[in-house]
Design a protein around this motif. Structure first.
Motif: not given
Length: 300
Positions: A169-172, A177-179, A243-245
Motif C-alpha cells: 500500500a505504501e508503494a502504491i 506521487q512519482v509517476f 532528473d526529477r524521477v
C-alpha cells in the motif's frame, strides 16, 4: 494502447534462445534482436558477449518486454512476475476459447519450469495458475471477465515479501506521487494470513498511463525479494523529467549504474531518455553509457 512502462528480464547469456522460446509460447508472440554488444570497448566481464545480442524485444499482442542478455550476476525471481489476462471478450465472448488459449500457453511456459500454484479453480478465478519457467521468469495466467476500466493482456505484478513485506500500500501511494499513477482495485486481507495483516494488500492494481501494474503483500513468508533480475524501465521526455524521477526514486546510491537505480522498496528501475535507441547510435555511445550512473543526454 500506448505502452510506456517496459519490463526487463535478465538473461544469463540466453537472450536469443529465450526470445525464441517466448515468441513460441505466448499468443501471437514474436521476437527481435534490438541491439548487440560492440566488439570493442567492453568491460572485461562483457568480452565473452562481444557481438552477441544485448537486448531482445519480445512482442505479444500489442505489448512488449525486453530480455537483457548479460552474465550470471542476477536471476529473476517471483517478486516480479508477469500476469496474463485471458479475457473472453478478446475471444468473441467465448469462455471456452479463452480457457483453451490459457491452457495452451500454460503448457508451453511450464515446459522445463516449476509450478508455483497449480493451474485450477480459485475463489477469484475459475482458471488460474502461477508458474516459473525454465529461465526463472514467473508468470501468472488468469481467466478474467473484466468490468470497469479494461486491463491489458500483460501486467507486471509486484509481490511484496521478505524485506518488503506489507509495504504494498505504501508503494502504491509512492508510485502515485512519482509517476502520477491512478489507483484501480485494492482489496486487503480479511484476516491475518502468515506475515500479512488485515491492513496488508491481498490484491491491488494501479495504472501508469495506459500501463497497469498489480501489487500484493505475500500471505506466506518469503526468503526472496526484489532484485535486478526483473527491472522496470521508465522513459522520460528530456533531461529535466529524467532528473526529477531519478532524484525522487533512487534510494540506494551504490546501486546506481548505467541508468539503473533501486528504490526504497528494493525494486530496480531503469530511468532512461525516451530517445535512448537513437542516442545509442552515436559514436562511442556504449562506452559513454558505461561511465554514467544517472543518464545524461548530452554525454552520449
Amino acid at each position: 494502447m500506448m505502452q510506456k512502462l517496459n519490463v526487463n528480464l535478465w538473461m544469463q547469456g540466453t537472450g536469443d534462445e529465450a526470445g525464441e522460446f517466448y515468441a513460441q509460447a505466448l499468443p501471437g508472440g514474436s521476437m527481435e534482436v534490438e541491439s548487440r554488444y560492440p566488439t570493442e570497448g567492453l568491460l572485461e566481464f562483457q568480452k565473452p558477449l562481444a557481438g552477441k545480442a544485448l537486448t531482445v524485444t519480445v512482442r505479444v499482442r500489442d505489448q512488449r518486454f525486453t530480455l537483457i542478455n548479460a552474465g550470471p550476476d542476477f536471476t529473476p525471481n517471483p517478486s516480479i512476475s508477469l500476469m496474463l489476462n485471458f479475457d473472453p471478450l478478446d475471444y468473441g465472448g467465448s469462455i471456452d476459447a479463452a480457457r483453451a488459449e490459457l491452457d495452451r500457453t500454460w503448457e508451453k511456459l511450464s515446459l522445463g519450469g516449476q509450478v508455483l500454484m497449480e493451474l485450477g479453480e480459485y475463489p477469484y478465478s475459475s482458471r488460474y495458475g502461477w508458474v516459473q519457467d525454465k529461465y526463472n521468469v514467473s508468470w501468472q495466467l488468469i481467466l478474467t471477465d473484466q468490468e470497469g476500466d479494461p486491463r491489458p493482456f500483460m501486467m507486471p505484478s509486484l509481490l511484496f515479501g521478505g524485506a518488503a513485506q506489507n509495504r504494498a500500500a505504501e508503494a502504491i501511494e509512492y508510485y502515485n506521487q512519482v509517476f502520477g499513477a491512478r489507483e484501480g482495485m485494492l482489496v486487503t486481507y480479511p484476516e491475518p494470513t502468515g506475515p500479512a495483516t488485515t491492513d496488508s494488500v491481498m490484491f491491488a492494481d494501479f495504472a501508469l498511463g495506459d500501463d497497469w501494474v498489480t501489487a500484493m503483500d505475500s500471505g506466506v513468508p518469503q526468503d526472496f525479494t526484489f532484485n535486478p533480475g526483473v527491472s522496470l524501465e521508465w522513459p522520460c521526455e528530456g533531461q529535466a523529467e529524467l532528473d526529477r524521477v531519478w532524484d525522487v526514486l533512487s534510494a540506494v546510491p551504490e546501486a546506481e549504474q548505467c541508468g539503473w537505480l533501486t528504490d526504497k522498496f528494493g525494486v530496480s528501475w531503469q530511468i532512461v531518455p525516451s530517445n535512448l535507441a537513437e542516442l545509442m547510435l552515436r559514436p562511442n555511445a556504449f562506452e559513454n553509457l558505461l561511465a554514467m550512473k544517472k543518464l545524461v543526454i548530452d554525454e552520449f
